[in-house]
Design an enzyme around this catalytic site. Structure first.
Site, PDB file in Angstrom:
ATOM      1  N   ARG A   1      13.777 -13.331  53.193  1.00 55.74           N
ATOM      2  CA  ARG A   1      13.515 -12.377  54.454  1.00 55.74           C
ATOM      3  C   ARG A   1      14.733 -11.191  54.547  1.00 55.74           C
ATOM      4  NH1 ARG A   1      12.327 -15.787  60.070  1.00 55.74           N
ATOM      5  NH2 ARG A   1      10.489 -17.134  59.073  1.00 55.74           N
TER       6      ARG A   1
ATOM      7  N   SER B   1       7.853 -13.465  59.898  1.00 59.61           N
ATOM      8  CA  SER B   1       7.528 -14.397  61.195  1.00 59.61           C
ATOM      9  C   SER B   1       7.604 -13.375  62.292  1.00 59.61           C
ATOM     10  CB  SER B   1       8.278 -15.519  61.170  1.00 59.61           C
ATOM     11  OG  SER B   1       7.981 -16.497  62.517  1.00 59.61           O
ATOM     12  N   HIS B   2       8.584 -13.807  63.587  1.00 56.96           N
ATOM     13  CA  HIS B   2       8.730 -13.119  64.797  1.00 56.96           C
ATOM     14  C   HIS B   2       9.813 -12.011  64.517  1.00 56.96           C
ATOM     15  CE1 HIS B   2      11.314 -16.565  64.694  1.00 56.96           C
ATOM     16  NE2 HIS B   2      12.212 -16.033  65.784  1.00 56.96           N
TER      17      HIS B   2
END
Length: 550
Positions: free
Chosen positions: A50, A149-150
């Site tokens: 990420r 993801s979030h």
């Protein structure tokens, strides 16, 4: 010790805070990461690689390198079936999918992309892998989810799922990470790619209907008939994420009384209320990020949201508002193990070491074994596949469970079925999950639980990660005798990447974040808030000592 909320928390972001998407995408394609800087190398945390293109952490070079490394890993592992490829709605996801597709096509990898050019939730990729691989011993499939993801809108993410359908283990991610960084160091020498237009027309790239097989199969894991027959009113907020186009066909197929309260897709996520720290974050377990749906709770019998890749769930009840994630895990366990007669009598409950001790107490009450593992859903995959674990959950609002017949559904988190489970519980019991939690745990005490994040340098994180019980001199925790000091999870003996200290009525765990420059202290008390504060204070002192030792 409770962190103070940002003054803008729970409010819509001002225009000045919204990500400049053209500038972000330009940075993705134009900026070149420096592999000599640790922050700009490929690094797989608990949920893949990420980062943001603005920080040189998620750029085209990263994705080209990782994609080629995945191709080499597939050859190394003898994986020659289709690769199921999906993306979420973050701004960097579509550019990353294009980059990856150029590499997969050049390498002749049979790649399955959404037939409509749309978005694919994490659990749908897991479901597709397991469905394809069922009964096969060769030609096995694997998959990739392009999602952070979030995380905030400026971030991108790239996660690999092997043929077991769950998140890849550290031996796999370590192999891919090493190979990818080698490509970065050599200026992408050895990376094969073709132009995107050619890649899309390649014989190895296939348009795949992800929606129909997943939606059609849902009745085998959730009692959709009970939901429809009850007429329970359901509110659904995809939070602008990958599940957004799954709900209309689902509602139509099963005839349930559900309303999607927001079907907007906008890579700035301007419709999100800001999280506790003042950032846009699609965290469906945060009351600040969930402010909008919580405000609608009176319109529905049950409401829920999913994060951007739909592997997490946030449950909103009329009686209590947004449920504490640990409370919903416990309510789900109490309901499922009493209402799934075809689940094996010996099937256990899975939880991570930082999830609530209430789950331990509930497991004892209902006579089920407990399997406690480190943080990371990958640890649950074997148990879900062979049925030895029927429900697996994390404190961060991620869970999955077996089909109604006791066979595997997904080996990755599935926020969609957890939301539908909340509707099933409400339909069949006549109470919302919050009330079901109170009924199930009323004789087990009351839990006070919090997680605190604190800034940490790379050296401090490394010191905490290698901490051992021998480094903790304390014999008591908040006035109670310490009964266990752990650096390995009792359920599988694997390192927890930190430490956990347990007393009779409270515990704490501390571990470094795999994706941010912070460490996390989780703490729980069954004696009250004052006792929790004492645990947190003593936990901070222990962590300070461990970090200094490092």
């Amino acid at each position: 010790m409770t962190e103070k909320a940002n003054p803008l928390a729970g409010k819509l972001a001002p225009a000045s805070m919204l990500v400049n998407v053209p500038r972000l995408v330009t940075a993705y394609f134009s900026d070149t990461p420096d592999p000599g800087l640790a922050a700009q190398r490929v690094a797989f945390g608990t949920s893949g690689h990420r980062g943001s293109a603005f920080d040189g952490a998620f750029n085209e070079a990263h994705i080209l390198a990782i994609a080629q490394a995945v191709c080499l890993y597939r050859q190394h592992a003898g994986i020659d079936g289709p690769l199921f490829l999906g993306m979420d709605t973050h701004a960097l996801s579509e550019p990353a999918l294009a980059s990856a597709l150029e590499v997969f096509a050049a390498n002749g990898v049979e790649t399955m992309i959404d037939a409509g050019g749309g978005y694919t939730p994490t659990p749908v990729i897991s479901h597709a892998i397991l469905t394809w691989n069922k009964g096969r011993r060769s030609g096995l499939a694997d998959g990739i989810v392009i999602s952070p993801s979030h995380n905030p809108p400026e971030d991108g993410g790239f996660k690999y799922n092997p043929p077991n359908g769950g998140p890849a283990d550290t031996d796999v991610t370590g192999w891919i990470e090493k190979a990818a960084n080698g490509f970065l160091e050599r200026g992408l020498e050895g990376v094969r790619r073709v132009p995107l237009a050619r890649a899309r027309k390649a014989a190895s790239v296939h348009a795949h209907d992800y929606i129909t097989p997943y939606v059609s199969d849902l009745a085998n894991v959730v009692d959709m008939d009970a939901i429809r027959a009850s007429g329970v009113r359901i509110g659904i907020d995809p939070l602008g994420g990958a599940a957004v186009h799954y709900w209309a066909p689902l509602i139509e197929r099963y005839g349930i009384a559900a309303t999607v309260v927001n079907d907007a897709v906008d890579p700035t996520f301007r419709f999100m209320t800001l999280d506790r720290d003042g950032k846009i974050r699609m965290d469906c377990s945060s009351p600040y990020a969930m402010e909008r749906l919580v405000g609608m709770s009176g319109k529905f019998d049950i409401a829920f949201a999913n994060d951007t890749d739909a592997d997490r769930h946030g449950i909103v009840c009329p009686s209590s508002g947004l449920m504490n994630p640990n409370h919903f895990l416990a309510a789900s366990i109490a309901y499922l193990y009493a209402n799934r007669p075809d689940w094996g009598a010996g099937s256990a409950i899975g939880k991570t070491v930082v999830s609530s001790g209430m789950i331990d107490r509930l497991a004892g009450k209902i006579g089920r074994a407990l399997v406690e593992v480190p943080v990371g859903f990958k640890w649950f995959s074997p148990g879900l596949i062979d049925g030895s674990v029927a429900f697996a959950g994390e404190e961060s609002a991620g869970a999955s469970f077996l089909r109604r017949d006791g066979t595997v559904w997904t080996t990755d988190k599935d926020g969609i079925i957890l939301g539908l489970l909340a509707a099933e519980m409400t339909a069949r019991i006549g109470k919302d999950p919050s009330a079901i939690y109170r009924d199930a745990t009323g004789d087990l005490g009351v839990s006070w639980y919090e997680r605190i994040d604190a800034p940490a340098s790379a050296a401090q994180k490394a010191a905490l990660k290698k901490a051992t019980p021998e480094g903790i001199a304390a014999r008591e925790l908040a006035g109670e005798e310490i009964v266990a000091k752990l650096d390995r999870a009792p359920g599988n003996g694997q390192p927890i990447g930190g430490i956990k200290v347990i007393a009779k009525n409270g515990w704490f765990a501390a571990r470094p974040s795999g994706t941010e420059d912070v460490y996390k202290i989780y703490a729980e008390s069954f004696l009250g808030m004052d006792h929790l504060r004492r645990i947190q204070q003593e936990a901070q002192a222990v962590v300070d000592g461990l970090v200094r030792q490092g």
